[in-house]
Write an enzyme that holds these catalytic residues in place. Structure first.
Site, PDB file in Angstrom:
ATOM      1  CG  HIS A 103      61.257 -33.386 -63.925  1.00  0.00           C
ATOM      2  ND1 HIS A 103      60.648 -33.554 -65.154  1.00  0.00           N
ATOM      3  CD2 HIS A 103      62.386 -34.148 -63.966  1.00  0.00           C
ATOM      4  CE1 HIS A 103      61.358 -34.385 -65.892  1.00  0.00           C
ATOM      5  NE2 HIS A 103      62.426 -34.751 -65.210  1.00  0.00           N
ATOM      6  CG  HIS A 105      66.412 -34.403 -61.603  1.00  0.00           C
ATOM      7  ND1 HIS A 105      66.149 -35.742 -61.442  1.00  0.00           N
ATOM      8  CD2 HIS A 105      66.035 -34.104 -62.867  1.00  0.00           C
ATOM      9  CE1 HIS A 105      65.640 -36.230 -62.565  1.00  0.00           C
ATOM     10  NE2 HIS A 105      65.560 -35.254 -63.454  1.00  0.00           N
TER      11      HIS A 105
HETATM   12  P1  5GP Z   1      64.202 -37.016 -66.444  1.00  0.00           P
HETATM   13  O1  5GP Z   1      65.057 -38.062 -67.085  1.00  0.00           O
HETATM   14  O2  5GP Z   1      62.900 -36.805 -67.197  1.00  0.00           O
HETATM   15  O3  5GP Z   1      64.935 -35.727 -66.180  1.00  0.00           O
HETATM   16  O4  5GP Z   1      63.839 -37.554 -65.013  1.00  0.00           O
HETATM   17  C1  5GP Z   1      62.687 -38.281 -64.717  1.00  0.00           C
HETATM   18  C2  5GP Z   1      62.811 -38.778 -63.287  1.00  0.00           C
HETATM   19  O5  5GP Z   1      61.533 -39.234 -62.855  1.00  0.00           O
HETATM   20  C3  5GP Z   1      63.781 -39.959 -63.122  1.00  0.00           C
HETATM   21  O6  5GP Z   1      64.802 -39.607 -62.190  1.00  0.00           O
HETATM   22  C4  5GP Z   1      62.891 -41.088 -62.597  1.00  0.00           C
HETATM   23  O7  5GP Z   1      63.521 -41.911 -61.656  1.00  0.00           O
HETATM   24  C5  5GP Z   1      61.710 -40.332 -62.014  1.00  0.00           C
HETATM   25  N1  5GP Z   1      60.464 -41.077 -62.025  1.00  0.00           N
HETATM   26  C6  5GP Z   1      59.944 -41.782 -63.079  1.00  0.00           C
HETATM   27  N2  5GP Z   1      58.773 -42.325 -62.721  1.00  0.00           N
HETATM   28  C7  5GP Z   1      58.537 -41.958 -61.447  1.00  0.00           C
HETATM   29  C8  5GP Z   1      57.465 -42.238 -60.524  1.00  0.00           C
HETATM   30  O8  5GP Z   1      56.483 -42.906 -60.816  1.00  0.00           O
HETATM   31  N3  5GP Z   1      57.574 -41.675 -59.284  1.00  0.00           N
HETATM   32  C9  5GP Z   1      58.642 -40.917 -58.907  1.00  0.00           C
HETATM   33  N4  5GP Z   1      58.649 -40.435 -57.663  1.00  0.00           N
HETATM   34  N5  5GP Z   1      59.659 -40.643 -59.759  1.00  0.00           N
HETATM   35  C10 5GP Z   1      59.606 -41.162 -60.994  1.00  0.00           C
END
Ligand code: 5GP
Length: 124
Positions: A103, A105
């Site tokens: 993903h 951001h």
């Molecule tokens: P990472 O730390 O893997 O780069 O980011 C994961 C992101 O996914 C976090 O910013 C978190 O807030 C988001 N996230 C986790 N669970 C969900 C969810 O169920 N729905 C949405 N829309 N975002 C999520």
């Protein structure tokens, strides 16, 4: 190994709701559930890629181009394209990647400050 039970896989299967910003044949973009800035959206490929490493290795050129173009489209749709925004892609344990589905951001809507905290005591 891709985990079919990760949260974004569930979103892609419509098992969990999301606030969709953009969707096309190979990309879904939706708002982050825990926004870190006035604009915080996530852009993901629909196919199963654990990380950017995995994506670079296995995705087609079309998928890669679509993801990049969709990302800029989302920035436009969210109104941050011209004022500037930040793209963050966490890859693997040192980056604190929590969801094992690639993903991007997109963060914006205010001045975001320096790229990384200069000193982060919790991590020392
Ligand atoms: P990472 O730390 O893997 O780069 O980011 C994961 C992101 O996914 C976090 O910013 C978190 O807030 C988001 N996230 C986790 N669970 C969900 C969810 O169920 N729905 C949405 N829309 N975002 C999520």
């Amino acid at each position: 190994m891709y985990d079919d039970n990760n949260i974004f896989a569930k979103i892609l299967r419509d098992e969990i709701p999301n606030k969709t910003v953009l969707e096309d044949s190979s990309v879904l973009a939706f708002d982050d559930i825990n926004p870190q800035a006035p604009v915080h959206s996530l852009v993901i490929p629909k196919n199963k890629y654990v990380s950017l490493n995995d994506f670079a290795e296995k995705a087609t050129d079309t998928e890669i181009a679509n993801l990049v173009r969709a990302t800029v489209k989302v920035a436009y749709e969210k109104g941050v394209k011209d004022n500037g925004y930040r793209l963050i892609v966490n890859i693997g344990p040192n980056s604190h990647q929590e969801v094992p589905h690639l993903h991007f951001h997109i963060l914006g809507g205010r001045k975001l400050g320096p790229m990384l905290a200069k000193k982060h005591r919790e991590l020392e």
